[in-house]
Design an enzyme around this catalytic site. Sequence first.
Site, PDB file in Angstrom:
ATOM      1  N   ASP A 231       0.836  -1.197   0.000  1.00 29.76           N
ATOM      2  CA  ASP A 231       0.000   0.000   0.000  1.00 29.76           C
ATOM      3  C   ASP A 231       0.873   1.251   0.000  1.00 29.76           C
ATOM      4  O   ASP A 231       1.926   1.280   0.639  1.00 29.76           O
ATOM      5  CB  ASP A 231      -0.888  -0.021   1.248  1.00 29.76           C
ATOM      6  CG  ASP A 231      -2.047   0.958   1.155  1.00 29.76           C
ATOM      7  OD1 ASP A 231      -2.312   1.472   0.050  1.00 29.76           O
ATOM      8  OD2 ASP A 231      -2.681   1.215   2.187  1.00 29.76           O
TER       9      ASP A 231
ATOM     10  N   ASN B  25     -10.463  -3.378  -6.540  1.00 30.43           N
ATOM     11  CA  ASN B  25      -9.686  -2.378  -7.266  1.00 30.43           C
ATOM     12  C   ASN B  25     -10.287  -2.003  -8.617  1.00 30.43           C
ATOM     13  O   ASN B  25      -9.900  -0.992  -9.221  1.00 30.43           O
ATOM     14  CB  ASN B  25      -8.246  -2.860  -7.485  1.00 30.43           C
ATOM     15  CG  ASN B  25      -7.394  -2.784  -6.234  1.00 30.43           C
ATOM     16  OD1 ASN B  25      -6.378  -3.483  -6.119  1.00 30.43           O
ATOM     17  ND2 ASN B  25      -7.779  -1.962  -5.272  1.00 30.43           N
TER      18      ASN B  25
END
Length: 236
Positions: free
Chosen positions: A16, A64
């Site tokens: 991330d 996503n």
Amino acid sequence: MSSPTYGVRHIAIIMDGNGRWAKRKHLPRALGHKKGVEAVRNIVRVAGEMGIEVMTLYAFSSENWNRPQEEVSDLMGLLRQYIQSDIDEFVENGVRLKVIGNYRALDSDIVAMIDNAIEKTAQNSKMTLAVALNYGAQDEMLRAVQHIAGRVRSGELEPEAINLSDISDALDTADLPPLDLLIRTSGELRLSNFLLWQAAYSELYFTDALWPDFDKAELEKALQSFGHRERRFGGR
């Protein structure tokens, strides 16, 4: 000389912070993702040198797809480049590629590239790199339940005979060792639908380092933290 792994066989990482890395440097978000791919390449090499048996990376979640189309296209392009550029290195270094998640929902050319890479590295045994693509842990568990339900319907398995091993064996990670350490970068403190079943008794490690900055030194910090913990598995 390899660094100590403290008995860690299987590490998973929620990668991330690519976008924030780019923002802090006043760069386009796409360059953050490109730098993130370089970090993947580096950390896989490092893990292999350390003797880590399995590394599972959260590359693209089933959520996503909700990102802007341009960003999704950039990510898919980077995936294509990564497979094409690194497959020979995988073979040379004994890295076996495994993909978890519903990767067959990706573009057909990517699916073909992945299938080829999996086949080409199938006999490698030094390290397994498991890449989570179009992956969500809840979806994985749903598919596992559906598989077990099919076994019950066929008469192969009685409902009351279902055990924990039946569930584990129906997951995408069935052929991998138990998860020892789950790392998340960028300071976020959540699992984000990643390896929920597998993480039941894994150690968790959170770092403020953004993924493009996660290197050998950061991995060693995580391993050192793991080495100072006492794993009880609920026993005491």
